[in-house]
Write an enzyme that holds these catalytic residues in place. Structure first.
Site, PDB file in Angstrom:
ATOM      1  N   TYR A  97       0.871  -1.164   0.000  1.00 17.08           N
ATOM      2  CA  TYR A  97       0.000   0.000   0.000  1.00 17.08           C
ATOM      3  C   TYR A  97       0.914   1.221   0.000  1.00 17.08           C
ATOM      4  O   TYR A  97       1.809   1.328   0.845  1.00 17.08           O
ATOM      5  CB  TYR A  97      -0.906   0.034   1.230  1.00 17.08           C
ATOM      6  CG  TYR A  97      -2.095  -0.879   1.158  1.00 17.08           C
ATOM      7  CD1 TYR A  97      -2.960  -0.839   0.082  1.00 17.08           C
ATOM      8  CD2 TYR A  97      -2.364  -1.787   2.188  1.00 17.08           C
ATOM      9  CE1 TYR A  97      -4.064  -1.679   0.017  1.00 17.08           C
ATOM     10  CE2 TYR A  97      -3.463  -2.622   2.127  1.00 17.08           C
ATOM     11  CZ  TYR A  97      -4.304  -2.565   1.045  1.00 17.08           C
ATOM     12  OH  TYR A  97      -5.403  -3.402   0.977  1.00 17.08           O
ATOM     13  N   ARG A 117     -14.955  -4.382  -1.812  1.00 16.08           N
ATOM     14  CA  ARG A 117     -14.744  -3.661  -0.554  1.00 16.08           C
ATOM     15  C   ARG A 117     -14.397  -2.191  -0.763  1.00 16.08           C
ATOM     16  O   ARG A 117     -14.180  -1.469   0.212  1.00 16.08           O
ATOM     17  CB  ARG A 117     -13.630  -4.350   0.245  1.00 16.08           C
ATOM     18  CG  ARG A 117     -14.011  -5.747   0.692  1.00 16.08           C
ATOM     19  CD  ARG A 117     -12.818  -6.528   1.208  1.00 16.08           C
ATOM     20  NE  ARG A 117     -12.216  -5.946   2.392  1.00 16.08           N
ATOM     21  CZ  ARG A 117     -12.700  -6.061   3.621  1.00 16.08           C
ATOM     22  NH1 ARG A 117     -13.829  -6.709   3.846  1.00 16.08           N
ATOM     23  NH2 ARG A 117     -12.072  -5.532   4.649  1.00 16.08           N
ATOM     24  N   HIS A 147     -11.206  -5.156  -5.574  1.00 15.91           N
ATOM     25  CA  HIS A 147     -10.888  -5.241  -4.146  1.00 15.91           C
ATOM     26  C   HIS A 147     -11.938  -6.074  -3.398  1.00 15.91           C
ATOM     27  O   HIS A 147     -12.286  -5.777  -2.247  1.00 15.91           O
ATOM     28  CB  HIS A 147     -10.779  -3.845  -3.520  1.00 15.91           C
ATOM     29  CG  HIS A 147      -9.757  -3.758  -2.427  1.00 15.91           C
ATOM     30  ND1 HIS A 147      -8.489  -3.283  -2.621  1.00 15.91           N
ATOM     31  CD2 HIS A 147      -9.812  -4.104  -1.117  1.00 15.91           C
ATOM     32  CE1 HIS A 147      -7.809  -3.309  -1.494  1.00 15.91           C
ATOM     33  NE2 HIS A 147      -8.590  -3.823  -0.555  1.00 15.91           N
TER      34      HIS A 147
END
Length: 391
Positions: free
Chosen positions: A130, A279, A276
């Site tokens: 991330y 989500r 994702h």
């Protein structure tokens, strides 16, 4: 013990054994959960072409993903807080994946750290990044992944800010859980989970605590995390990450043709068609609906992988038939961990392999690498040219 034959069985058992906040963290999507449901439901619209009178004595599910051999075209998705489904969850899942010959991916937001996984398994794995505002922290993550001999870097592009997941707010989700009256009542019924947690030192985000500046306790951790996802992430930054990493890079979160073409220009080695797991952008199309268009646009220029809604070996075969080089699973192995730990993951891999093998045979094939769109029934009268009528 119940007889476990499929993902749904593991899910039921996990629901009983895992604390509510962590089970619902895995088993939920954002907002109305429309996209979360569509990911799974749209697989049911794809019909397979049965073929008979074929010699099936030499069947093989072996393939490659990112140039490395795999026993079947399947990989474990990077999942945050995996180690809250059961104690040391990332390590147990990685050991099962390694034994079966499929790749495991570790999340930035894992409970087990990069170093823990490298030490405990001794095998190469993929690391998911991330991109954070704290450039120094992000750079150190890349260096730590390199030091751990991670064989690929997965850069997630569809989480520059966090979409709302109602259950997480209602459950006051934290790792470890706050010892409120509500949580204590629920935890008191999950003695098996609790005993496992008492036997490990890994209770919070191992890649962040002790590595990020100013993170000293749960409150500072939650504040740091909520403020750190990089809103300024763009394609130039992606190119810079590729240059900094220097090894194989996968871009996760591609859901349209334009982004797929831009991903090719970054020099990435592969993309993952993904929303994702439903989500993030609720109301987005399912991953499987977009897969054929993206394969047609860039499949000869970059390796196309798939993520979203896989609940069986048959789903993997459908994704491969539509052009994916391999498919990722997330929730299935979380349910398996919550149900029976490493043994549950081993069972899951075994029955997914069997589902894939039997389906391959009944489709008249010996080699999964020969499966293609002509193995799907021609659905000429539906909106998407490779999707069948609604189930």
């Amino acid at each position: 013990m119940p007889v476990i034959t499929n993902i749904a069985d593991l899910q039921k058992l996990a629901r009983r054994r895992v604390p509510r906040m962590f089970y619902q963290y895995a088993d939920s999507g954002s907002w109305t959960e429309q996209t979360y449901r569509a990911n799974e439901q749209d697989f049911a619209r794809i019909r397979l072409n049965q073929k008979v009178a074929v010699n099936l004595e030499t069947r093989s599910l072996a393939s490659t993903m990112l140039g490395a051999p795999v026993s079947m075209p399947l990989a474990f998705s990077p999942v945050g807080m995996c180690g809250m489904q059961c104690a040391d969850g990332e390590i147990k899942a990685a050991r099962a994946a390694n034994a079966f010959g499929v790749p495991f991916s570790l999340s930035t937001m894992s409970i087990c750290s990069i170093e823990d996984l490298a030490t405990e398994t001794g095998k190469p794995f993929w690391f998911q990044l991330y991109v954070m505002r704290d450039q120094e922290f992000s750079d150190r993550l890349i260096e730590r992944a390199r030091a751990a001999k991670c064989s690929a870097l997965i850069v997630t592009l569809d989480l520059q800010l966090l979409a709302q997941r109602h259950n997480d707010l209602k459950n006051d989700l934290t790792a470890p859980p706050r010892l409120t009256v509500k949580n204590l009542i629920n935890l008191s019924t999950k003695w098996r989970w609790g005993m496992g947690m008492l036997g490990t030192r890994r209770h919070t985000f191992g890649n962040i605590v002790g590595h990020a500046k100013g993170v000293t306790n749960m409150n500072s951790l939650m504040e740091w995390t909520s403020d750190q996802f990089d809103l300024a992430l763009d394609w130039e930054k992606v190119k810079a990450i590729k240059k900094k990493w220097g090894g194989k890079m996968i871009l996760k979160g591609i859901l349209n043709v334009e982004d797929a073409r831009k991903a090719v220009e970054t020099g990435a080695d592969a993309i993952i068609v993904s929303n994702h797991g439903g989500r993030q952008l609720d109301g987005a199309v399912s991953s499987i609906e977009m897969l054929p268009q993206i394969v047609d646009a860039v499949g000869d220029k970059i390796e196309v992988l798939f993520d979203g809604g896989i609940r069986s070996g048959q789903s993997v075969l459908k994704a491969v038939a539509l052009g994916a080089k391999g498919a990722f699973i997330g929730r299935p192995y979380l349910y398996a961990l919550g149900a029976e730990g490493q043994r549950g993951v081993e069972k899951m891999l075994a029955f997914m392999h069997k589902e894939m093998d039997v389906t391959l045979a009944l489709m008249g094939h010996n080699d999964i690498q020969n499966v293609g769109r002509d193995d799907l029934i021609d659905p000429a009268k539906v909106l998407n040219p490779w999707m069948g009528p609604a189930a």
